[in-house]
Design an enzyme around this catalytic site. Sequence first.
Site, PDB file in Angstrom:
ATOM      1  N   HIS A 151     -25.307  16.290 -47.607  1.00 37.90           N
ATOM      2  CA  HIS A 151     -24.139  16.400 -46.872  1.00 37.90           C
ATOM      3  C   HIS A 151     -24.779  15.666 -45.596  1.00 37.90           C
ATOM      4  O   HIS A 151     -25.824  15.611 -44.864  1.00 37.90           O
ATOM      5  CB  HIS A 151     -23.866  17.808 -46.487  1.00 37.90           C
ATOM      6  CG  HIS A 151     -22.732  18.142 -45.563  1.00 37.90           C
ATOM      7  ND1 HIS A 151     -22.646  18.001 -44.309  1.00 37.90           N
ATOM      8  CD2 HIS A 151     -21.466  18.570 -45.825  1.00 37.90           C
ATOM      9  CE1 HIS A 151     -21.477  18.378 -44.018  1.00 37.90           C
ATOM     10  NE2 HIS A 151     -20.528  18.843 -44.940  1.00 37.90           N
ATOM     11  N   ASP A 228     -31.070  23.020 -47.350  1.00 37.26           N
ATOM     12  CA  ASP A 228     -29.951  23.438 -46.892  1.00 37.26           C
ATOM     13  C   ASP A 228     -29.207  24.288 -47.884  1.00 37.26           C
ATOM     14  O   ASP A 228     -28.832  23.771 -48.890  1.00 37.26           O
ATOM     15  CB  ASP A 228     -29.060  21.729 -46.833  1.00 37.26           C
ATOM     16  CG  ASP A 228     -27.968  21.967 -46.501  1.00 37.26           C
ATOM     17  OD1 ASP A 228     -27.199  23.427 -46.220  1.00 37.26           O
ATOM     18  OD2 ASP A 228     -26.887  20.985 -46.214  1.00 37.26           O
ATOM     19  N   GLN A 231     -24.351  25.593 -49.605  1.00 34.43           N
ATOM     20  CA  GLN A 231     -23.474  25.957 -50.733  1.00 34.43           C
ATOM     21  C   GLN A 231     -24.125  26.908 -51.785  1.00 34.43           C
ATOM     22  O   GLN A 231     -23.669  26.966 -52.800  1.00 34.43           O
ATOM     23  CB  GLN A 231     -23.189  24.544 -51.286  1.00 34.43           C
ATOM     24  CG  GLN A 231     -22.216  23.586 -50.594  1.00 34.43           C
ATOM     25  CD  GLN A 231     -20.829  24.072 -50.307  1.00 34.43           C
ATOM     26  OE1 GLN A 231     -20.363  24.861 -51.163  1.00 34.43           O
ATOM     27  NE2 GLN A 231     -20.074  23.388 -49.223  1.00 34.43           N
ATOM     28  N   LYS A 254     -18.650  29.907 -45.290  1.00 33.38           N
ATOM     29  CA  LYS A 254     -18.486  29.459 -46.768  1.00 33.38           C
ATOM     30  C   LYS A 254     -18.788  30.693 -47.696  1.00 33.38           C
ATOM     31  O   LYS A 254     -18.680  30.909 -49.100  1.00 33.38           O
ATOM     32  CB  LYS A 254     -19.329  28.291 -47.294  1.00 33.38           C
ATOM     33  CG  LYS A 254     -19.064  26.965 -46.424  1.00 33.38           C
ATOM     34  CD  LYS A 254     -19.900  25.994 -46.853  1.00 33.38           C
ATOM     35  CE  LYS A 254     -19.814  24.885 -46.081  1.00 33.38           C
ATOM     36  NZ  LYS A 254     -18.530  24.098 -46.200  1.00 33.38           N
ATOM     37  N   CYS A 395     -17.917  14.502 -46.736  1.00 30.30           N
ATOM     38  CA  CYS A 395     -19.131  14.707 -45.782  1.00 30.30           C
ATOM     39  C   CYS A 395     -20.299  14.223 -46.632  1.00 30.30           C
ATOM     40  O   CYS A 395     -21.363  14.434 -46.346  1.00 30.30           O
ATOM     41  CB  CYS A 395     -19.470  15.784 -44.819  1.00 30.30           C
ATOM     42  SG  CYS A 395     -18.235  16.272 -43.822  1.00 30.30           S
TER      43      CYS A 395
HETATM   44  N1  PMP Z   1     -24.506  21.408 -46.091  1.00 24.54           N
HETATM   45  C1  PMP Z   1     -23.561  21.406 -47.190  1.00 24.54           C
HETATM   46  C2  PMP Z   1     -24.066  21.176 -48.520  1.00 24.54           C
HETATM   47  C3  PMP Z   1     -22.193  21.503 -46.847  1.00 24.54           C
HETATM   48  O1  PMP Z   1     -21.504  21.627 -47.854  1.00 24.54           O
HETATM   49  C4  PMP Z   1     -21.851  21.854 -45.447  1.00 24.54           C
HETATM   50  C5  PMP Z   1     -20.416  22.207 -45.422  1.00 24.54           C
HETATM   51  N2  PMP Z   1     -19.471  21.212 -45.988  1.00 24.54           N
HETATM   52  C6  PMP Z   1     -22.815  21.635 -44.343  1.00 24.54           C
HETATM   53  C7  PMP Z   1     -24.068  21.533 -44.813  1.00 24.54           C
HETATM   54  C8  PMP Z   1     -22.329  22.005 -43.077  1.00 24.54           C
HETATM   55  O2  PMP Z   1     -21.745  23.098 -42.765  1.00 24.54           O
HETATM   56  P1  PMP Z   1     -21.105  23.281 -41.523  1.00 24.54           P
HETATM   57  O3  PMP Z   1     -19.999  22.608 -41.371  1.00 24.54           O
HETATM   58  O4  PMP Z   1     -20.661  24.873 -41.586  1.00 24.54           O
HETATM   59  O5  PMP Z   1     -22.255  23.260 -40.498  1.00 24.54           O
END
Ligand code: PMP
Length: 438
Positions: A151, A228, A231, A254, A395
């Site tokens: 991401h 990270d 998810q 999430k 993203c």
């Molecule tokens: N890492 C992953 C794998 C994600 O899916 C996301 C959110 N789509 C993020 C980081 C970033 O999360 P946030 O926008 O809540 O900071």
Amino acid sequence: MTVTTPRTETAAETSAAPSVEFDGRIRNGRLDPGVIRRDFPMLTVESHGRPLVYLDSAATSLRPQVVLDAMDGYYREYSANVHRGIYEIGERATAEYEAAREAVARFINAPDAHEVVFTRNATEAINLVAYSWGRRNIGRGDAIVLTEMEHHANLVPWQLLVQEKDGDLEFIPITDDGLLRQDVFEVLLRLKPKLVAFTHVSNTLGTINPVAEMTAAAHAAGALVLVDGAQAVPHIPVDVQAIGCDFYAFSGHKMLAPAGSGALWARRELLEAMPPFLAGGEMIREVHLRRSTFNEIPTKFEAGTPDIGAAIGLGAAAEYLRALGMDRVHEHERELVSYAFAALDREHGSVVTYGPRDPEVRSGVIPFTIPGVHPHDVAQVLDASGLAVRAGHHCTMPLHERLDVPATARASFNVYTTTADIDALIAGIGEVKRIFGE
Ligand code: PMP
């Protein structure tokens, strides 16, 4: 001020005292989404005059009543700042905030709640590491290994860091099935990177990466490891001690918690050695006009007034998920994924899906394209039937380049998702094909 241990029973402790069947939400050892759905007020909402079919949980999840009540309780009953007021509601706010930290620590099996830093989201948690640890430890020519499936939140902070420090980024590529190329990872480790940072679960492909094995390999090569977990925490059991990593970042929104909540877990000795990230009130011990000393962890990394209500909501969400049982949550999503792939293959053989098909390494995220139809048009037609799916690059622009598609539509699941939701998706895709032609 140091973190206080709550003495009174807190919202996090009372919200979801786990019973064997958790009041009917678990039946014969499995989640009963029909019962679970009653916990989510958003599922009574209509969209375009139809019952909402929410298939965008990977973007953000819905929140159960216990989470809404925990936040509401803070704002209605003890709405004071934390770590400050020496009066009853101030002490209660501090106790609930710290109980939420304990709940988050339990949820990811952190050995010590002081190693959990509250952040706004996963993005802030990763930036904290990049700015604080990264700026002190990455220098000219140092390598950081990432993956092609990251991401942007686990990519752009490292780009900025290596641009500033004249370091290098290396990337683990993916196979055509959406798995990480472990053979290339082995080769990259010979570069003796300082840090390896990768996602636990891909938000686009749904791939569940072998994080414990990758962490062990990275450590053997002398690298630290950031995972990270944005998810992963909503969908599979996470045990940071079993993974063995050094940093674990995730968002609350999430995992059934409010937006504005998230956390970074890191090993105590790392947090203690790291300089502050944001500076101001709360993170200090003593301030003089020309110098200051800093608070103990985790407060050293929580400058200013935090989003107290969101953190308390995150604690309630962690307890709710723990009561459901993350093994059961994972099993529920495994079944949904298998059901969805079987239905897609049966009804819509022309639809292209991405990511591994093996349910053992796949979480409840299904990106797809319909040949000849732009994903935004897919999402728009589905929306007219009350179905919420995401369309775009999610993203992960470099990953979409690798997949050679500008965008995908993505259906994603959570504890409240049912096979009926997937049936609605299958019917909706039929409608898209009818409108745009096969
Ligand atoms: N890492 C992953 C794998 C994600 O899916 C996301 C959110 N789509 C993020 C980081 C970033 O999360 P946030 O926008 O809540 O900071």
